[in-house]
Scaffold this motif. Structure first.
Motif, PDB file in Angstrom:
ATOM      1  N   THR A 443      48.209  50.617  46.453  1.00 23.95           N
ATOM      2  CA  THR A 443      49.066  49.457  46.222  1.00 23.95           C
ATOM      3  C   THR A 443      50.086  49.368  47.344  1.00 23.95           C
ATOM      4  O   THR A 443      50.276  48.311  47.948  1.00 23.95           O
ATOM      5  CB  THR A 443      49.794  49.575  44.873  1.00 23.95           C
ATOM      6  OG1 THR A 443      48.826  49.546  43.840  1.00 23.95           O
ATOM      7  CG2 THR A 443      50.791  48.447  44.687  1.00 23.95           C
ATOM      8  N   CYS A 447      50.063  46.329  49.950  1.00 23.38           N
ATOM      9  CA  CYS A 447      51.177  45.388  49.767  1.00 23.38           C
ATOM     10  C   CYS A 447      52.241  45.506  50.834  1.00 23.38           C
ATOM     11  O   CYS A 447      53.235  44.774  50.780  1.00 23.38           O
ATOM     12  CB  CYS A 447      51.852  45.618  48.423  1.00 23.38           C
ATOM     13  SG  CYS A 447      50.719  45.414  47.078  1.00 23.38           S
TER      14      CYS A 447
ATOM     15  N   PHE B  15      47.155  46.594  34.254  1.00 20.27           N
ATOM     16  CA  PHE B  15      48.066  47.149  35.247  1.00 20.27           C
ATOM     17  C   PHE B  15      49.493  46.884  34.808  1.00 20.27           C
ATOM     18  O   PHE B  15      49.780  45.933  34.110  1.00 20.27           O
ATOM     19  CB  PHE B  15      47.844  46.483  36.608  1.00 20.27           C
ATOM     20  CG  PHE B  15      46.504  46.776  37.182  1.00 20.27           C
ATOM     21  CD1 PHE B  15      45.581  45.774  37.354  1.00 20.27           C
ATOM     22  CD2 PHE B  15      46.159  48.067  37.516  1.00 20.27           C
ATOM     23  CE1 PHE B  15      44.338  46.045  37.885  1.00 20.27           C
ATOM     24  CE2 PHE B  15      44.916  48.346  38.037  1.00 20.27           C
ATOM     25  CZ  PHE B  15      44.003  47.333  38.216  1.00 20.27           C
ATOM     26  N   THR B 195      50.512  47.334  40.587  1.00 22.51           N
ATOM     27  CA  THR B 195      49.833  46.495  41.579  1.00 22.51           C
ATOM     28  C   THR B 195      50.852  45.623  42.289  1.00 22.51           C
ATOM     29  O   THR B 195      52.031  45.703  42.043  1.00 22.51           O
ATOM     30  CB  THR B 195      48.749  45.603  40.965  1.00 22.51           C
ATOM     31  OG1 THR B 195      49.326  44.801  39.960  1.00 22.51           O
ATOM     32  CG2 THR B 195      47.633  46.428  40.400  1.00 22.51           C
ATOM     33  N   ASP B 196      50.362  44.770  43.132  1.00 23.34           N
ATOM     34  CA  ASP B 196      51.172  43.987  44.060  1.00 23.34           C
ATOM     35  C   ASP B 196      52.346  43.305  43.358  1.00 23.34           C
ATOM     36  O   ASP B 196      52.153  42.304  42.656  1.00 23.34           O
ATOM     37  CB  ASP B 196      50.260  42.946  44.720  1.00 23.34           C
ATOM     38  CG  ASP B 196      50.948  42.243  45.872  1.00 23.34           C
ATOM     39  OD1 ASP B 196      50.268  41.457  46.555  1.00 23.34           O
ATOM     40  OD2 ASP B 196      52.155  42.462  46.098  1.00 23.34           O
ATOM     41  N   ASP B 201      51.687  36.887  39.287  1.00 24.05           N
ATOM     42  CA  ASP B 201      50.812  35.893  38.679  1.00 24.05           C
ATOM     43  C   ASP B 201      49.332  36.224  38.856  1.00 24.05           C
ATOM     44  O   ASP B 201      48.475  35.628  38.216  1.00 24.05           O
ATOM     45  CB  ASP B 201      51.106  34.490  39.247  1.00 24.05           C
ATOM     46  CG  ASP B 201      51.488  34.544  40.731  1.00 24.05           C
ATOM     47  OD1 ASP B 201      51.885  33.504  41.276  1.00 24.05           O
ATOM     48  OD2 ASP B 201      51.403  35.635  41.345  1.00 24.05           O
ATOM     49  N   ASP B 202      49.042  37.187  39.701  1.00 26.36           N
ATOM     50  CA  ASP B 202      47.631  37.510  39.940  1.00 26.36           C
ATOM     51  C   ASP B 202      47.166  38.722  39.130  1.00 26.36           C
ATOM     52  O   ASP B 202      46.007  39.134  39.216  1.00 26.36           O
ATOM     53  CB  ASP B 202      47.429  37.789  41.448  1.00 26.36           C
ATOM     54  CG  ASP B 202      45.973  37.802  41.854  1.00 26.36           C
ATOM     55  OD1 ASP B 202      45.552  38.760  42.538  1.00 26.36           O
ATOM     56  OD2 ASP B 202      45.230  36.885  41.474  1.00 26.36           O
ATOM     57  N   ASN B 205      44.041  38.472  36.860  1.00 24.79           N
ATOM     58  CA  ASN B 205      42.805  38.377  37.638  1.00 24.79           C
ATOM     59  C   ASN B 205      42.370  39.744  38.134  1.00 24.79           C
ATOM     60  O   ASN B 205      41.193  40.089  38.123  1.00 24.79           O
ATOM     61  CB  ASN B 205      43.000  37.452  38.843  1.00 24.79           C
ATOM     62  CG  ASN B 205      43.221  36.023  38.415  1.00 24.79           C
ATOM     63  OD1 ASN B 205      42.750  35.595  37.364  1.00 24.79           O
ATOM     64  ND2 ASN B 205      43.945  35.261  39.227  1.00 24.79           N
ATOM     65  N   LYS B 206      43.355  40.519  38.575  1.00 22.10           N
ATOM     66  CA  LYS B 206      43.019  41.866  39.066  1.00 22.10           C
ATOM     67  C   LYS B 206      42.501  42.720  37.919  1.00 22.10           C
ATOM     68  O   LYS B 206      41.548  43.483  38.068  1.00 22.10           O
ATOM     69  CB  LYS B 206      44.240  42.536  39.706  1.00 22.10           C
ATOM     70  CG  LYS B 206      44.652  41.947  41.045  1.00 22.10           C
ATOM     71  CD  LYS B 206      45.523  42.942  41.803  1.00 22.10           C
ATOM     72  CE  LYS B 206      45.976  42.424  43.144  1.00 22.10           C
ATOM     73  NZ  LYS B 206      47.039  41.409  43.090  1.00 22.10           N
ATOM     74  N   ALA B 209      38.944  41.813  37.182  1.00 21.69           N
ATOM     75  CA  ALA B 209      38.052  42.325  38.233  1.00 21.69           C
ATOM     76  C   ALA B 209      37.880  43.837  38.089  1.00 21.69           C
ATOM     77  O   ALA B 209      36.766  44.361  38.215  1.00 21.69           O
ATOM     78  CB  ALA B 209      38.609  41.978  39.612  1.00 21.69           C
ATOM     79  N   PHE B 210      38.970  44.543  37.826  1.00 22.03           N
ATOM     80  CA  PHE B 210      38.906  45.999  37.649  1.00 22.03           C
ATOM     81  C   PHE B 210      37.963  46.356  36.511  1.00 22.03           C
ATOM     82  O   PHE B 210      37.098  47.223  36.639  1.00 22.03           O
ATOM     83  CB  PHE B 210      40.315  46.541  37.390  1.00 22.03           C
ATOM     84  CG  PHE B 210      40.400  48.028  37.141  1.00 22.03           C
ATOM     85  CD1 PHE B 210      41.230  48.535  36.148  1.00 22.03           C
ATOM     86  CD2 PHE B 210      39.665  48.936  37.898  1.00 22.03           C
ATOM     87  CE1 PHE B 210      41.340  49.899  35.923  1.00 22.03           C
ATOM     88  CE2 PHE B 210      39.765  50.306  37.670  1.00 22.03           C
ATOM     89  CZ  PHE B 210      40.600  50.788  36.677  1.00 22.03           C
ATOM     90  N   LYS B 212      35.542  44.644  35.268  1.00 25.81           N
ATOM     91  CA  LYS B 212      34.152  44.365  35.626  1.00 25.81           C
ATOM     92  C   LYS B 212      33.612  45.389  36.604  1.00 25.81           C
ATOM     93  O   LYS B 212      32.471  45.832  36.499  1.00 25.81           O
ATOM     94  CB  LYS B 212      34.038  42.961  36.238  1.00 25.81           C
ATOM     95  CG  LYS B 212      34.104  41.873  35.193  1.00 25.81           C
ATOM     96  CD  LYS B 212      33.896  40.500  35.819  1.00 25.81           C
ATOM     97  CE  LYS B 212      34.377  39.433  34.836  1.00 25.81           C
ATOM     98  NZ  LYS B 212      34.839  38.202  35.502  1.00 25.81           N
ATOM     99  N   LEU B 213      34.440  45.790  37.550  1.00 25.33           N
ATOM    100  CA  LEU B 213      33.989  46.790  38.518  1.00 25.33           C
ATOM    101  C   LEU B 213      33.641  48.110  37.825  1.00 25.33           C
ATOM    102  O   LEU B 213      32.648  48.753  38.163  1.00 25.33           O
ATOM    103  CB  LEU B 213      35.068  47.050  39.568  1.00 25.33           C
ATOM    104  CG  LEU B 213      35.243  45.976  40.642  1.00 25.33           C
ATOM    105  CD1 LEU B 213      36.450  46.299  41.511  1.00 25.33           C
ATOM    106  CD2 LEU B 213      33.994  45.821  41.498  1.00 25.33           C
ATOM    107  N   MET B 214      34.444  48.489  36.840  1.00 28.16           N
ATOM    108  CA  MET B 214      34.189  49.755  36.152  1.00 28.16           C
ATOM    109  C   MET B 214      32.940  49.669  35.275  1.00 28.16           C
ATOM    110  O   MET B 214      32.391  50.687  34.886  1.00 28.16           O
ATOM    111  CB  MET B 214      35.389  50.173  35.299  1.00 28.16           C
ATOM    112  CG  MET B 214      36.616  50.588  36.097  1.00 28.16           C
ATOM    113  SD  MET B 214      36.313  51.945  37.262  1.00 28.16           S
ATOM    114  CE  MET B 214      36.109  53.314  36.129  1.00 28.16           C
ATOM    115  N   GLN B 216      30.209  48.060  36.286  1.00 23.77           N
ATOM    116  CA  GLN B 216      29.012  47.958  37.118  1.00 23.77           C
ATOM    117  C   GLN B 216      28.280  49.287  37.160  1.00 23.77           C
ATOM    118  O   GLN B 216      28.911  50.331  37.267  1.00 23.77           O
ATOM    119  CB  GLN B 216      29.395  47.607  38.572  1.00 23.77           C
ATOM    120  CG  GLN B 216      30.092  46.288  38.752  1.00 23.77           C
ATOM    121  CD  GLN B 216      29.264  45.158  38.210  1.00 23.77           C
ATOM    122  OE1 GLN B 216      28.060  45.098  38.404  1.00 23.77           O
ATOM    123  NE2 GLN B 216      29.915  44.257  37.495  1.00 23.77           N
ATOM    124  N   PRO B 217      26.959  49.254  37.119  1.00 21.20           N
ATOM    125  CA  PRO B 217      26.230  50.507  37.342  1.00 21.20           C
ATOM    126  C   PRO B 217      26.454  50.950  38.789  1.00 21.20           C
ATOM    127  O   PRO B 217      26.372  50.137  39.694  1.00 21.20           O
ATOM    128  CB  PRO B 217      24.769  50.123  37.110  1.00 21.20           C
ATOM    129  CG  PRO B 217      24.719  48.650  37.167  1.00 21.20           C
ATOM    130  CD  PRO B 217      26.077  48.102  36.930  1.00 21.20           C
TER     131      PRO B 217
END
Lengths: 559, 430
Positions: A443, A447, B15, B195-196, B201-202, B205-206, B209-210, B212-214, B216-217
Motif C-alpha cells: 500500500t 500510494c 480493507f 489500502t490507498d 471511494d474505491d 471495488n478493491k 477484486a480481492f 475474486k482473486l482469492m 481464482q484457481p
C-alpha cells in the motif's frame, strides 16, 4: 615437524574414509516439514525456456528484474545467460558506484558520549542501494547468503574500525563500521574460495566481538566462537552426523585463545581501534585434540596456526562440503533435496578445493534448477520481496527503505539477523502478522505520491505512512506516467498486462488479469465505467490499485 | 483452521477504510462470526488459558533460583556467585530469588508462584537451535518438526484459527505443524490491511477484486496453499480483533519494555473474549557468555536487567488478570532451551549448560504454589562428564501435566508417550 605432519595426514585420511561411511545426511537446524528425504533422484520436468523461466533464473541468480531485463535474457538463451551470470564481474558497474557515492551516506555518527558508532540506517541504505542497482547481481545475492550464514548483528556490533588519533579521526576509506568491514570480506570471497573465507572470518573483528572470542584466553576459555564455527559455519549440528563432539568444541576453543582485537585506546574519547590482533600472551599452548588430531602448539606468535589448523581439520571432513552444499541448494533451488544430488555436488565442491563458482555453476546447470519443481518453490524473504518489487517497477533509490521492514513488521533488517543462527527460511517468513505487513508495505509503495498521508484515514493515524511519504524524491516512487508512456499503454488491458507481467512474471493466469480488468472498468460508484486513460484521477486511482491488487496474490510471495 | 470456515470469513472481509467508522455490514458479520465460529469447548476453553513464555538463549537458572548457601555453588562461581549478595530474596534456608525479581517474590508470598526444579531431558544438547527444537517438538531423540502445541491444536475438533496465538514477529516451532501454523501478531492497532487512503471511494471495488482473486484457481506451487491459508487466517483474525480490542480497559501500569508490551497485548486479547486458549511470546538475550554481571557489582548486568523485565512484566500481567477478573482462568509458565554451566567462564559470563527451572504462575485454586521436583545436586560426583547438572524432571512431564491437568486433553497422543511423573502434580484438578 614433517614426520608429525605426515602422520597427521595419514591419520586424517583414514579419518576421512570413516567419516564418509558415517554420513547419512546433515541436520539442517531448520528442517522443512513438508517431505522426508528419499534416496533416489526423481526425474523432474524441465522448464521451457521463455519469460517465466528467465524470470525464475533472475529471481534466483539475483534480486529479480524489470520486464525489459527479463526479455533481454530470454533473447540470450539459457546457456549464454548462465555464462554471463558468472562473468558479471566483467560488466561495468561504475554507474551504481557513482550513484552510491553521490548519496554521501554518513555511515558513522557520534553518540551522546562522543563515541563513534555505526549509523545503522545509512549502512542498510548503502547495501540496499547496491542490491537494487548493481549489475553484479549474483555477487550481491551471494554476499547476502553469506551474511545470513555468518550471521552477525550491527545492533550489538555497532563499533567502528579505527584510524589514527588526530583532529579528524574519520578518514575516508580507513574509518569504517565493523559490519561494513565484514560485509566487504564477505563480498570479496562470496564468489571466491570458501575455505579462505572461513580463515578470514575467523579474523574478522566484528565476528570476534560478536562471538566473544576477544576474551577467549588461556585459563578462561570462551566456547562461543568454536561452537558456532563447527555447528553453524562448517560442519552443521552433529546429533545426526556425529561429525564432532562437545570435547572437540572445548578443545577448539583453546586453540583459538589469543585471537582477539586491539583494545580501544581509552585515552581518546573516540575509541577507534578494533582491528584483529593475535595475542600469544593469551594463548593456551597446551596440546589440543580436535577431530582426533593432536595439535601441538608452536611457540610465540607462530602459535596462531593452532586456530588455522582447526579450520583445516574441519575442511578435511567430508561433512563440511555436504553441509554447505545442502544449504546453498536449499537457498537457491528448493528445500529438501535428494541425498544423491547433494553428495554429487558436494563432490564438485571438494574436488574444486572449495571454490564457490564451480559449485554454483554446477547448481545452476543442474537439470533440477531450471525445472517445474524448482519454479516458485521458495518463499521470498522480506529483503527479496522488497528489493524485488523495487527492481520490477523501476524504483532506484527508495529512501528510508531500511526502516520499512521494521515499520511494517516484515521481519528482516539488513545487518541485523536475530541471532548467530541467521534468518529463517521459506514458511518461517509468512505468518498472519507478516503477510499483513507485506500488504501494507505494498500500500505504501503503490500510494507513495510524494505527498503526506497526514489527515487521511489511515490506521489510527499510523505514522508509518506519514513519515515515509513526506517530500520524497521521485526516485522512490513508481513513475506511473513514465511507464505508461514508454510502454505505450492505452487501455485497461494494456495496463493490467504490463503490471501483471512485471510483478508476476508469467506465473499469473488469464483469469487473474480478467478480474483486474474488470476492476479497472468499474467506476468509483461501483457501476461499470470504461477506463479512461485520459482521466488523470482515474489513472491515478486504478493503476495504483492494480499494482496493489496484483501483490495480494499468493503467487507474488513465492520465489 | 478449518478450510471451509476460512472461506466464509473472506466473504466478510473488507480493507480498513477508516479508523473512526466501522461500516455496518462489517459489524454484523463480526458479530455473526463471534457467535458461530468462536463457540466453546470443542475449540478450546476460554476459562483455561495457558500463556507460554520462552526465555531464549538459555537462562542461567542457578543465578535465578539461587542455592545461596550451597558450598559448591559458591566455590564454582567466584565472579558471578550471588551467595552473599545483599537484598537476596530468600525463599527459605536454601534458595533465594535474584534480587531483581521482587515481583516474583511477591507472587511467591501470595501463593501464586511454583518453581519446578531441575527440568531437562536425557543426553542434553547444548546447541541453541537443536535444544530449542527439542523443547518445541517434545522429541529429544529424533529430529521432528511438528510442534507440541500445534499437535494439541490439531487434536481439537473444528480447531479455530485463534485457538493459539503468537505475540511477536515469528511463530515458534511449538505452534507449527504440517497442517498449518498459528497466527502471529505484534500489535493489535496495526493488525489490519490498509489500502490507498487517497481514494476511499474505491475501497469496495478493491474488496470485490480481492475476493475474486482469492477465489481464482491458482497454479500449483509448493507453498501456494500455505500462503493462501495464511492470508485467509490473517483476514479472519483481523476482523475478529477489530471490535474486540475496545473491550480492554485497565489501570495496571506495565513496564516500558517490548516484553511488557507483548504481555499487555495478550491481556488485551484475553479481554476481547476471542477464546484464544494458548498464547506464546518470547524474550531474548539470555545467552550470557560474557558480561552477565558487571565487574565488581554482580547485582547489575545483562542478566539482572532481563530478570527485572521478566519479574515486573509478568507481575503486571498477573495483576491485570486479577483486575479483569480472569486470574482464575489463566496459567503462565516459562521455559528456556537449557540452563548454564555451574562454573563461570573467564568473561564474567557462563556457557551453555543443562538442567534449569521452569516457573508456573497461577491462582492458588488452580496451581499448587511452592517447589516441584528436585533441585539437582551440585556435588562434583553428581555432575555429568562436562561438569553440568543432571536433570531430575523430564520437561515432557511438565508439558503432559499442563495438557491433561490444565487444558483437559489427552497428553499421551500430544506428547507421544506417557510421561506422567507423580512429583509433577501442581495443577489442582477441578
Amino acid at each position: 615437524m614433517k614426520i608429525t605432519l605426515t602422520l597427521i595426514l595419514i591419520l586424517s585420511t583414514s579419518q576421512l574414509f570413516s567419516q564418509i561411511s558415517r554420513v547419512v545426511g546433515s541436520y539442517p537446524w531448520r528442517p522443512h516439514p513438508t517431505k522426508q528425504r528419499h534416496r533416489s533422484v526423481e526425474v523432474v520436468e524441465s522448464l521451457d525456456w521463455g519469460f517465466e523461466a528467465a524470470a525464475h533464473f533472475l529471481r534466483r541468480g539475483g534480486f529479480s528484474a524489470p520486464p525489459e531485463e527479463i526479455g533481454r535474457i530470454v533473447g540470450k538463451g539459457f546457456s549464454d545467460a548462465l555464462e554471463e551470470l558468472f562473468k558479471q564481474d566483467e560488466i561495468d558497474d561504475s554507474e551504481m558506484e557513482a550513484g552510491l557515492a553521490e548519496k554521501k551516506l554518513q555511515l558513522i555518527r557520534q553518540n551522546k558520549n562522543g563515541r563513534y558508532r555505526t549509523n545503522v540506517d545509512a549502512l542498510q541504505q548503502w547495501w540496499l542501494y547496491r542490491m537494487i542497482n548493481s549489475k553484479h547481481q549474483l555477487l550481491e545475492k551471494m554476499t547476502f547468503f553469506w551474511h545470513d550464514h555468518f550471521a552477525t548483528s550491527v545492533l550489538q556490533i555497532h563499533f567502528v574500525l579505527g584510524a589514527p588519533e588526530g583532529d579528524d579521526p574519520i578518514i575516508d576509506g580507513e574509518t569504517e563500521p565493523l559490519m561494513l568491514v565484514q560485509n566487504r570480506t564477505l563480498r570479496k570471497y562470496a564468489l571466491g574460495n570458501f575455505k579462505e573465507m572461513v580463515h578470514e572470518i575467523a579474523r574478522d573483528p566484528a565476528m570476534i566481538l560478536w562471538l566473544n572470542n576477544a576474551e577467549n584466553r588461556v585459563g578462561k576459555p570462551n566456547e562461543n566462537w568454536a561452537r558456532e564455527l563447527f555447528e553453524l559455519f562448517t560442519l552443521g549440528e552433529s546429533s545426526e552426523t556425529n561429525a564432532y563432539t562437545e570435547m572437540d568444541i572445548q578443545e577448539a576453543a583453546r586453540a583459538f585463545t589469543g585471537w582477539t582485537i586491539v583494545p580501544p585506546r581509552l585515552s581518546t574519547s573516540n575509541l577507534l581501534a578494533f582491528d584483529f590482533r593475535y595475542s600469544s600472551r593469551w594463548h593456551d599452548f597446551e596440546p589440543k585434540t580436535v577431530l582426533d588430531e593432536v595439535i601441538v602448539s608452536a611457540g610465540g606468535q607462530a602459535s596462531i596456526i593452532d586456530g588455522d589448523r582447526v579450520i583445516d581439520l574441519i575442511f578435511e571432513q567430508s561433512q563440511t562440503a555436504i553441509f554447505i552444499t545442502r544449504k546453498l541448494w536449499e537457498y537457491f533451488v528448493y528445500p529438501n533435496p535428494d541425498e544423491q544430488i547433494i553428495e554429487e555436488l558436494a563432490g564438485v565442491f571438494r574436488s574444486g578445493n572449495y571454490e564457490i563458482p564451480p559449485l554454483m555453476k554446477a547448481i545452476f546447470s543442474h537439470p533440477q534448477f531450471m525445472s517445474v519443481k524448482a519454479l516458485r518453490s521458495k518463499i521470498k524473504s522480506p529483503i527479496e520481496f522488497a528489493v524485488g518489487v523495487f527492481r520490477e517497477l523501476g524504483i532506484k533509490d527508495p529512501e528510508n527503505l531500511s526502516r520499512l521492514s521494521e515499520r511494517f513488521g516484515l521481519g528482516q533488517q539488513l545487518f541485523a539477523p536475530p541471532d548467530v543462527g541467521g534468518w529463517t527460511n521459506d514458511e518461517g517468513w509468512i505468518n498472519t502478522g507478516t503477510i499483513i505487513g507485506r500488504y501494507n508495505f505494498m500500500t505504501f509503495l503503490s500510494c507513495n505520491r510524494g505527498r503526506s498521508f497526514q489527515g487521511l484515514p489511515t490506521m489510527n493515524g499510523d505514522a508509518r505512512f506519514d513519515v515515509i511519504c513526506h517530500g520524497r524524491q521521485a526516485e522512490d516512487q513508481i513513475d506511473i506516467e513514465e511507464i505508461i508512456e514508454t510502454n505505450n499503454l492505452q487501455s485497461a488491458a494494456d495496463i493490467v498486462n504490463y503490471f501483471g507481467t512485471a510483478l508476476l512474471q508469467g506465473s499469473h493466469t488469464l483469469d487473474d488479469l480478467y478480474v483486474l480488468e474488470e476492476y479497472m472498468n468499474t467506476g468509483l460508484d461501483g457501476l461499470p465505467d470504461p477506463f479512461d486513460i485520459n482521466n488523470p484521477e482515474i489513472v491515478d486511482t486504478k493503476v495504483r490499485g492494480v499494482i496493489f491488487l496484483l501483490s495480494l496474490l499468493p503467487t507474488y510471495q513465492l520465489n | 483452521m478449518n478450510r471451509n470456515t476460512r472461506r466464509n470469513f473472506i466473504k466478510d472481509f473488507t480493507f480498513l477504510s477508516t479508523a473512526a467508522v466501522v461500516p455496518t455490514f462489517l459489524v454484523k458479520s463480526v458479530q455473526g462470526s463471534m457467535q458461530t465460529g468462536m463457540a466453546n469447548t470443542e475449540l478450546g476453553n476460554p476459562n483455561r488459558i495457558m500463556v507460554v513464555i520462552e526465555f531464549a538463549g538459555g537462562n542461567d537458572g542457578l543465578n535465578t533460583v539461587i542455592p545461596y548457601t550451597n558450598d559448591y555453588y559458591l566455590s564454582s562461581r567466584p565472579a558471578l556467585g550471588l551467595g552473599s549478595a545483599p537484598n537476596l530474596l530468600t525463599l527459605d534456608q536454601e534458595y533465594a530469588l535474584h534480587p531483581a525479581m521482587s515481583g516474583f517474590k511477591e507472587m511467591w508470598d501470595n501463593d501464586l508462584l511454583t518453581i519446578v526444579h531441575g527440568v531437562g531431558y536425557p543426553n542434553p544438547n547444548r546447541s541453541h537451535f537443536r535444544s530449542r527444537d527439542i523443547w518445541h517438538t517434545a522429541e529429544p531423540e529424533n529430529v521432528k518438526t511438528d510442534g507440541w502445541l500445534a499437535k494439541y491444536f490439531n487434536s481439537l475438533e473444528n480447531s479455530d484459527a485463534l485457538v493459539g496465538l503468537n505475540i511477536g514477529g515469528s511463530v515458534p516451532r511449538s505452534m507449527i505443524s504440517s497442517e498449518g501454523s498459528a497466527p502471529s501478531i505484534l500489535n493489535i492497532d496495526t493488525y489490519q490491511i490498509q489500502t490507498d487512503p487517497f481514494h476511499p471511494d474505491d475501497y469496495s471495488n478493491k474488496n470485490a477484486a480481492f475476493q475474486k482473486l482469492m477465489e481464482q484457481p491458482q497454479k500449483k506451487f509448493s507453498f501456494q496453499d500455505y500462503v493462501s491459508e495464511t492470508i485467509l487466517d490473517a483476514t479472519a483474525s483481523s476482523i475478529a480483533l477489530i471490535e474486540g480490542r475496545d473491550k480492554y480497559s485497565s489501570i495496571i501500569e506495565y513496564p516500558n519494555s517490548a516484553f511488557a508490551r507483548n504481555m499487555k497485548t495478550i491481556a488485551q486479547i484475553i479481554a476481547a473474549d476471542l477464546d484464544v486458549t494458548v498464547f506464546y511470546t518470547r524474550l531474548g538475550g539470555f545467552d550470557t557468555h560474557a558480561n552477565q554481571v558487571v565487574a565488581g557489582n554482580s547485582l547489575q548486568g545483562i542478566h539482572a536487567n532481563l530478570l527485572e523485565d521478566v519479574s515486573q512484566s509478568l507481575k503486571a500481567f498477573y495483576d491485570d488478570m486479577v483486575e479483569m477478573g480472569r486470574d482464575k482462568d489463566v496459567v503462565v509458565f516459562t521455559w528456556s532451551e537449557f540452563g548454564r554451566r555451574l562454573h563461570d567462564n573467564g568473561s564474567l559470563g557462563t556457557d551453555h549448560g543443562t538442567a534449569n527451572e521452569m516457573f508456573v504462575i497461577g491462582d492458588s485454586s488452580n496451581v499448587q504454589s511452592g517447589y516441584a521436583g528436585i533441585y539437582p545436586s551440585l556435588a562434583p560426583d553428581a555432575l555429568d562428564q562436562t561438569g553440568d547438572m543432571v536433570y531430575t524432571i523430564d520437561f515432557r512431564s511438565v508439558y503432559s501435566h499442563l495438557i491433561s491437568g490444565w487444558l483437559g486433553a489427552d497428553a499421551t497422543s500430544v506428547i507421544g508417550g506417557d510421561f506422567t511423573d507423580p512429583s509433577i502434580d501442581f495443577i489442582k484438578m477441578a
